[in-house]
Design an enzyme around this catalytic site. Structure first.
Site, short mmCIF file in Angstrom:
data_model
loop_
_atom_site.label_atom_id
_atom_site.label_comp_id
_atom_site.label_asym_id
_atom_site.label_seq_id
_atom_site.Cartn_x
_atom_site.Cartn_y
_atom_site.Cartn_z
N HIS A 1 41.61 3.01 28.66
CA HIS A 1 42.48 1.87 28.08
C HIS A 1 41.46 0.98 27.79
CE1 HIS A 1 45.42 -1.22 27.73
NE2 HIS A 1 46.06 -0.41 27.54
N ASP B 1 50.59 6.46 28.70
CA ASP B 1 51.01 7.65 27.69
C ASP B 1 50.94 9.04 28.48
OD1 ASP B 1 49.87 5.70 25.20
OD2 ASP B 1 51.76 6.23 25.38
#
Ligand code: SDX
Length: 431
Positions: free
Chosen positions: A308, A366
């Site tokens: 991320h 996700d």
């Protein structure tokens, strides 16, 4: 706007310049460079905006090192377990938790805007049946500009409010109709006696031949997925919406731009890519090869659902999603789900690998969402549209905040030019 109590000193050659430093309520200070080019004649350089604050905001705060996500100050794990999506929508839009009567009024306004203009259903028929639902959503949401003329004037606060409610209310209908068109089934109209998540599930999965009862466990899981994806500071798609809106474009066009950006596999498309990756891995014994590939600089493969830009710790949403995955699969009686088993073993092996530890790569939102959505009966092509349904309130909230900001002006980045200096045109005979 934060005020400046201290300065940063920039020294270039024998010249020094004082730059104001602005302090947030929480998080890192920022160096205010708004006057830098005017004073010093230089730009700053930050491709991908890894160290750049593009705006100030009061909506969402992320601490990437600590794995903290706050919406208007409330931690995401508390909202996911104690609130529900439309209440979180109210919180993001208006900045506070509503009273019971305010919430009832808000839910009623959203519920009574869930239908689409009847003419819009013909847009869906213009697409191939195998069109990706995200392609349909980009097209249909952009086309809302052609149907809702009474909520496109961004200078009118009332029209901004109506556009906000319409977008939040109609996005599930658009996503569900895109799915129905994709699978060749008749569209299902929303019902006003169902909550937001139940309405969406019914519009996706009910057929005219039989009654459809929404499973309360699944609607709770769906609502939680909506809550976990609602907003996330200045991510790529939100920044796209802000930049599009800075030119004065109408809200539907700006949200369509956000949907287009979200589609990318590095962003909202990662949930689809992650499940497809887990299926390609197939079983835990194949994991070492995929981890080797993810670490190989010469191999473009990356672990989808890992890493991320901001979180250098666990994504707090992934923790809640992982717990939800266990609950949903248990309740659906889907024991020994090979994909979930592969996901858990992949997470374990990756987190034990020095490469991922050094680069602070952890599962993100996700990584587990696709497992839940597949267990609920959605095809992978619907994963990102569901992300878009949820993120609409974040886009709209940030869009409204920007329009209310007196500093709002058109976004116009500069560049580090490395091309040719001026040269004269050469006739083709002389080349
Ligand atoms: C979302 O911004 C948001 O808030 C987004 C989001 C939201 O709610 O809006 O949180 C939603 O988009 C989550 C992220 C979903 N994307 C994925 O899961 C795709 C896989 N992840 C990567 O593509 C990547 O981690 C990004 C795009 C998410 C972040 O990339 P960055 O911040 O630009 O980091 P980077 O590409 O510079 O990577 C740093 C290093 C690199 O190695 P070096 O060049 O330093 O040697 O880490 C490596 C990368 O190669 N790396 C990975 C990796 N992610 C980064 N290596 C293997 N697998 C990965 N997944």
């Amino acid at each position: 706007m934060a005020d400046s109590k201290k300065n940063a000193k920039l020294t270039i050659g024998d010249q020094s310049y004082d730059l104001p430093v602005l302090s947030p309520t929480v998080g890192p200070d920022v160096v205010d460079i708004r006057k830098l080019y005017g004073q010093v004649g230089i730009f700053t350089y930050d491709p991908g905006f890894t160290s750049t604050a593009a705006c100030d905001s009061t909506i969402t705060y992320i601490d990437g090192e600590e794995g903290v996500l706050l919406h208007r100050g409330y931690p995401i794990d508390q909202l996911a377990s104690q609130s529900h999506y439309l209440e979180v929508c109210f919180l993001l839009l208006y900045g506070y938790l509503p009273t019971a009567s305010e919430l009832e009024d808000f839910e009623s306004r959203v519920t009574n805007h869930t239908m689409l203009h009847e003419q819009m259903q013909y847009f869906f028929r213009g697409f191939r049946r195998d069109a990706h639902p995200m392609a349909i959503m980009v097209g249909v949401v952009g086309a809302m500009s052609a149907f809702y003329h009474d909520s496109t004037d961004i200078s009118d606060p009332w029209q901004r409010e109506v556009a906000s409610i319409r977008l939040i209310a109609k996005m599930p209908t658009i996503a569900a109709w895109a799915y129905k068109y994709h699978v060749g089934q008749p569209i299902v109209y929303p019902r006003n006696d169902l909550d937001y998540a139940s309405n969406f599930l019914r519009m996706c999965f009910s057929v005219p031949c039989e009654d459809y009862e929404v499973n309360p466990i699944l609607s709770r899981a769906m609502d939680r997925i909506f809550t976990l994806h609602a907003d996330h500071e200045q991510n790529a798609s939100t920044s796209t919406v802000r930049l599009a809106s800075s030119s004065g474009a109408n809200p539907f066009a700006c949200i369509a731009a956000g949907i287009a950006c979200l589609w990318g596999p590095a962003h909202g498309g990662a949930n689809q890519a992650c499940l497809e990756m887990l299926k390609e891995i197939g079983s835990p014994e194949n994991i070492p090869e995929y981890i080797r590939r993810a670490k190989d600089k010469d191999d473009p493969f990356r672990l989808m659902g890992f890493g991320h830009r901001v979180y250098k710790n666990f994504d707090p949403r992934a923790k809640v999603m992982k717990q939800s995955a266990d609950e949903v699969l248990d309740l659906l009686g889907i024991e020994n789900n090979a994909v979930l088993a592969t996901a858990k073993e992949l997470e374990k092996q990756a987190l034990e690998d020095p490469y991922f530890a050094e680069k602070k790569l952890f599962p993100n939102v996700d990584f587990y969402s696709g497992i839940i959505l597949e267990a609920m009966g959605f095809p992978t092509s619907m994963f990102t549209p569901i992300f878009a349904v949820s993120r609409t309130v974040g886009w709209v909230s940030q869009w409204k905040e920007m329009l209310n900001d007196p500093q709002n002006k058109i976004g116009r980045p500069r560049q580090l030019y490395l091309g040719e200096t001026q040269r004269d045109y050469v006739d083709i005979e002389k080349r």
